[in-house]
Design an enzyme around this catalytic site. Sequence first.
Site, PDB file in Angstrom:
ATOM      1  N   GLY A  57       4.088 -45.609   5.230  1.00  0.00           N
ATOM      2  CA  GLY A  57       4.534 -46.921   4.783  1.00  0.00           C
ATOM      3  C   GLY A  57       5.695 -47.352   5.645  1.00  0.00           C
ATOM      4  N   LYS A  72      14.119 -47.050   0.818  1.00  0.00           N
ATOM      5  CA  LYS A  72      15.011 -46.585   1.881  1.00  0.00           C
ATOM      6  C   LYS A  72      15.627 -47.771   2.625  1.00  0.00           C
ATOM      7  CE  LYS A  72      12.459 -42.286   2.578  1.00  0.00           C
ATOM      8  NZ  LYS A  72      11.622 -41.503   3.513  1.00  0.00           N
ATOM      9  N   ALA A 103      10.629 -45.908   7.031  1.00  0.00           N
ATOM     10  CA  ALA A 103       9.254 -45.418   6.979  1.00  0.00           C
ATOM     11  C   ALA A 103       9.194 -44.211   6.069  1.00  0.00           C
ATOM     12  CB  ALA A 103       8.779 -45.041   8.389  1.00  0.00           C
ATOM     13  N   ASP A 104       8.037 -44.014   5.480  1.00  0.00           N
ATOM     14  CA  ASP A 104       7.793 -42.805   4.710  1.00  0.00           C
ATOM     15  C   ASP A 104       6.359 -42.372   4.970  1.00  0.00           C
ATOM     16  OD1 ASP A 104       9.122 -41.047   2.549  1.00  0.00           O
ATOM     17  OD2 ASP A 104       7.037 -41.284   1.935  1.00  0.00           O
ATOM     18  N   THR A 105       6.188 -41.108   5.305  1.00  0.00           N
ATOM     19  CA  THR A 105       4.868 -40.570   5.638  1.00  0.00           C
ATOM     20  C   THR A 105       4.472 -39.525   4.608  1.00  0.00           C
ATOM     21  OG1 THR A 105       5.275 -40.939   7.990  1.00  0.00           O
ATOM     22  CG2 THR A 105       3.499 -39.409   7.420  1.00  0.00           C
TER      23      THR A 105
END
Length: 192
Positions: free
Chosen positions: A107, A54, A70-72
């Site tokens: 992340g 991203k 961010a990635d959750t």
Amino acid sequence: MQAPLILASASPRRRELLLEAGYRFEVDPSDVVEPDPAPGDSPVEYAIRLAWRKAHAVAARRGAGLILAADTVCAVGPEILNKPIDRADAERMIRLQEGRDTEVVTGLCLYRADRQAWVGAAERSIVRFRPLTDVERAAYLDSNRWEGKSGGYGVQDRDPFVSVSRGSFSNVVGLPMERLAGLLAEFPRLAT
């Protein structure tokens, strides 16, 4: 000169967390398609890889600035739970998590576009998911509050069946603010 902070996300929850913490930033969602995890991916590897993808996409488009992505994801054992694709998928995820402690991993990637320099990190929290009655589960699924949320729930919605038992609340919401502040302090070369 301070590089402008650019949030590579359309998430209103991430925007709210940054605003509450006093950050000045722009929003430029990445629109990166989130693929399914590869076989053998750990939740940490998967979340960091998506955050990097991203950030990289927005950095390539913008050419300048400090990109925050961010990635959750949620995980039950080795199974990574992304956003449910429909009501049936949400029900599967909810049932899988009921009565368990589940892991939430975010992340993070800070990517300095003009220098093509980046740093990544992951934050882990544990959420306790209490068992639901059939009536509670059906009412929740009918509410559609599960849409667009990893694991099918949002702790920020004050859903009464989930609570953070260990780790960062903001991580479970989708942006670990403590870890972000640490990264910005640890890698000031990215911001200046």
